[in-house]
Write an enzyme that holds these catalytic residues in place. Structure first.
Site, PDB file in Angstrom:
ATOM      1  N   GLU A  27     -39.654   1.693   7.105  1.00 11.62           N
ATOM      2  CA  GLU A  27     -40.113   1.042   8.406  1.00 11.62           C
ATOM      3  C   GLU A  27     -41.009   3.094   8.683  1.00 11.62           C
ATOM      4  OE1 GLU A  27     -36.540   0.193  10.120  1.00 11.62           O
ATOM      5  OE2 GLU A  27     -37.649  -1.501  10.949  1.00 11.62           O
ATOM      6  N   GLU A  81     -31.205  -4.763   5.788  1.00 11.79           N
ATOM      7  CA  GLU A  81     -30.497  -4.743   6.590  1.00 11.79           C
ATOM      8  C   GLU A  81     -29.617  -6.023   6.798  1.00 11.79           C
ATOM      9  OE1 GLU A  81     -33.332  -3.847   6.965  1.00 11.79           O
ATOM     10  OE2 GLU A  81     -34.000  -2.071   8.046  1.00 11.79           O
TER      11      GLU A  81
END
Ligand code: NAD
Length: 701
Positions: A105, A125
């Protein structure tokens, strides 16, 4: 600022350096923000490169911070990302190697990304019951397109950078020295005034996205019906298309926070830490000497022996299999080759690789041929006399220092060690079937086993890509001892009114991969009975339902005879309810004077799972398992317990120990119950009254 910030001409290089995986700890987040500030205030700097030290760019958030205040301490990840994206000087991510989760990210917020051809990128995740929380669902589809981004985020699996070289994720894949290449790239960006492109400004073009997302949602529902996280990932990806960027980001973060508080995510996080903790054995120092395992021997070419041999070969360890006669060896090799052939057919294995692995496996009838192996794993019949013969031979021939391991499921390791003059070298290495696939290894520590041998088996497990859990000696060790109570309870449920399929369906809906009767048919009902008869010889024998004995007397041994608790049609493993079994159970109830009653799903599940919890607690009290989380690992990895429920001990905490106790007392008042069965383990009673959690027992000891 140390080595985190360096100047190379007009390029500033910020290096993420936080071994072992460059987690984005508070210190790292601060070092990036500080580095940017220095670079921006230095007129000589024209561009900034961010890269990682060692084998990682960054594997994401620093899990060591998870439960500490540092996780939320400034600068937050969102501020770091904001500072990068809004930098008035171009920021280039140089992805040297593994780049996951928040690490990716962060890279997505950079103006440019360059990568080595061997880097791996991913958003894992979902594996912790979460969706990304720092922009991946909004930025990745802008770079990869909706479908590729969805696959990556919903599976959580990493992807090689080379396979993404034609996407906008990477501006360049650099062969050779990545940092040098990244700096040259940065100089070009400056020289050619390429500007400050931001991923957020890219428009996602996917006509008729609704239909595709519905298709994805249906597919996920079918494969993971109980997990909310993959569905929320799709919701967040949809927002990338339907909402303005900032709103999409906020929406993603709200979903992330929601999932973070969910029971599933807490269970998956528990499972993650439980697995990491299982390698810590308090009285074995991390620097304990580990013996080198270069060559292995396996005794017994049956189901387990062949699987274990494949596990060695798959990890590049040459292995010799020894059995009583040539036919047994030939059958073993044929089984191995059939399994490899199947992998080739499924596209999981290349033919050359298959040949290479087969060439690592040899066979012998002669103990002298295995004498110089570094480890011998015995996998012969489950009979103490047979094991005695094998261990006496091993003791006579094996070189000094060889590890002598037994794959016994239930026998006494101390007795087996006593068949040798080197009990310190003897331990249990309990693999699960199929051994080349199942990731669990129970390492059974005898009274005399040396710390060196335990450390060696843990290291070996790592090489075999397995997770080891240590167990002390008892009948059935951790897993099978608990399963014995679970199976006993399943048969009591039959006596009281259930059918095998009702019991199996209830526990499968709870999330188990397979119910107890289907498992028994797979393992063989005669095998189950054989082990049970030994349990019946104990000082205080258990009461068992007689239904399993009656079943075997009918010749219904399981899948291998085409009939067991279920009927099977030739060539198929699909179970069909059996009229004959129903009649047998009915007659049995009549003889015992049991009036059948309707038992609901909740009672079935509670009785089966609490049977595990109660025995698991006794195992802790007796010091057989080191910690409750080890028991959870055993059940998650070896017995198909649903990962999103965290294992039996974690599950008991989510129910609440008071409730577990209350229900166990109610089950005990059932006139057909074995009165001893539901006597609560004192540990549960104590923890309930102290207000402590079972799943954390042993973690801080
Ligand atoms: P199996 O019957 O499939 O194979 C046993 C093999 O050992 C046979 O090939 C036999 O010829 C050979 N053998 C017997 N006596 C021998 C001797 N004296 N010397 C050399 N070879 C000999 O058995 P299995 O299912 O592979 O089980 C082996 C061991 O693994 C048992 O202790 C069992 O409890 C344990 N185990 C089995 C499973 C499972 O699911 N099958 C799982 C975990 C552990």
């Amino acid at each position: 600022m140390g080595d985190a910030y360096r100047l190379h001409g007009m390029i500033a290089v910020i290096t993420i350096d936080n071994p072992p995986v460059n987690g984005l700890s508070q210190e790292v987040r601060k070092s990036i923000v500080d580095g940017l500030e220095v670079a921006l205030s230095d007129d000589a700097v024209r561009a900034i490169v961010i890269t990682g030290a060692g084998d990682f760019f960054s594997a994401g958030a620093d899990i060591r911070e998870f439960t500490t205040p540092k996780a939320g301490a400034p600068p937050h990840l969102h501020s770091v990302i904001c500072a990068i994206e809004e930098s008035p000087k171009p920021v280039i991510a140089a992805i040297n190697s593994t780049c996951l989760g928040a690490g990716l990210e962060l890279a997505l917020a950079c103006h440019y990304r360059v990568s080595s051809p061997t880097a791996r990128v991913g958003q894992p995740e979902v594996k912790l019951g979460l969706c990304p929380g720092a922009g991946a669902t909004q930025r990745l589809p802008r770079l990869l397109g909706l479908e590729k981004a969805l696959n990556m985020i919903v599976t959580g699996n990493p992807v090689n950078s080379k396979t993404l070289s034609r996407t906008r994720l990477f501006d360049s894949i650099i062969e050779g020295d990545l940092l040098q290449g990244a700096m040259e790239f940065a100089e070009r960006v400056v020289a050619e005034k390429q500007g400050l492109p931001r991923v957020r400004d890219i428009k996602i073009d996917y006509p008729n996205h609704e239909a595709y997302l519905q298709f994805a949602r249906n597919r996920i529902k079918a494969s993971a019906p109980n997990l909310p996280a993959p569905q929320r990932c799709v919701d967040a990806l949809e927002a990338a298309i339907t909402k303005p960027f900032e709103e999409g980001l906020q929406y993603e973060f709200d979903l992330f926070l929601q999932l973070m508080g969910s029971l599933q995510s807490r269970a998956l996080v528990h499972a993650f830490f439980a697995e990491r903790n299982s390698a810590k054995v308090p009285d074995i120092a991390p620097d304990t000497r580990v013996r080198d395992i270069r060559k292995a021997a396996v005794i017994g070419a049956g189901t387990m022996g062949t699987g274990i041999s494949m596990a060695f070969a798959n990890s590049n360890i040459p292995v010799t299999i020894l059995d009583l006669d040539q036919e047994a060896l030939d059958r073993g090799i044929a089984r191995i080759s059939t399994i490899y052939e199947e992998s080739i057919r499924n596209g999981k294995l290349g033919r050359d690789e298959c040949r290479r692995r087969m060439s690592l496996i040899s066979t012998t009838l002669d103990y002298n041929a295995i004498a110089d192996s570094d480890i011998a794993v015995e996998a012969v019949f489950e009979d103490i006399r047979v094991k005695q013969g094998v261990f006496e031979r091993l003791d006579a021939v094996m070189k000094p220092g060889a590890v002598l391991a037994t794959n016994t499921s239930t026998l006494d390791i101390n007795r087996i060690a006593g068949f040798t003059k080197r009990p310190t070298d003897v331990a249990g290495a309990h693999f699960f079937s199929p051994a080349q696939v199942m990731r669990l290894l129970e390492v059974v520590r005898g009274d005399a086993t040396s710390p060196e041998v335990i450390a060696t088996l843990f290291k070996l497990a790592e090489r075999l890509r397995k997770t080891a859990v240590v167990s002390r000696v008892c009948d059935g060790f951790i897993g099978n001892r608990m399963m014995e109570q679970y199976a006993r309870q399943a048969e009591f449920l039959l006596e009281e009114g259930c059918t095998p399929e009702q019991v199996d369906r209830a526990i499968e809906e709870f999330g188990f991969a397979m119910g107890p009767f289907r498992v028994a048919d797979l393992v063989g009902n005669d095998v189950v009975l054989h082990i049970r008869r030994r349990w019946g010889d104990r000082e205080a024998p258990y009461r068992y339902s007689e239904t399993a004995e009656l079943l075997c007397a009918m010749g219904r041994l399981g899948q291998k005879t085409g009939r067991g608790w279920y009927d099977y049609r030739s060539g198929s493993r699909h179970p069909f309810p059996s009229e004959a079994v129903e009649q047998m159970v009915r007659r049995h109830r009549e003889e015992k004077g049991i009036m059948p009653r309707t038992i609901d799903r909740e009672e079935i599940v509670n009785r089966l799972v609490y049977a595990l919890v109660n025995e698991g607690s006794r195992i802790l009290e007796e010091g057989i398992a080191l910690r409750a989380s080890d028991i959870d690992v055993v059940f998650l990895m070896g017995y198909g317990f649903p990962s999103w429920r965290g294992g039996p001990m974690f599950y008991a905490d989510t129910v609440g120990l008071h409730t577990v106790l209350f229900r166990m007392r109610r089950f005990a008042s059932n006139p057909h119950a074995d009165p001893g069965f539901w006597r609560p383990a004192p540990l549960i009673t104590a923890l309930a009254s102290e207000g402590n959690r079972l799943s954390e027992w042993g973690l801080r000891q």
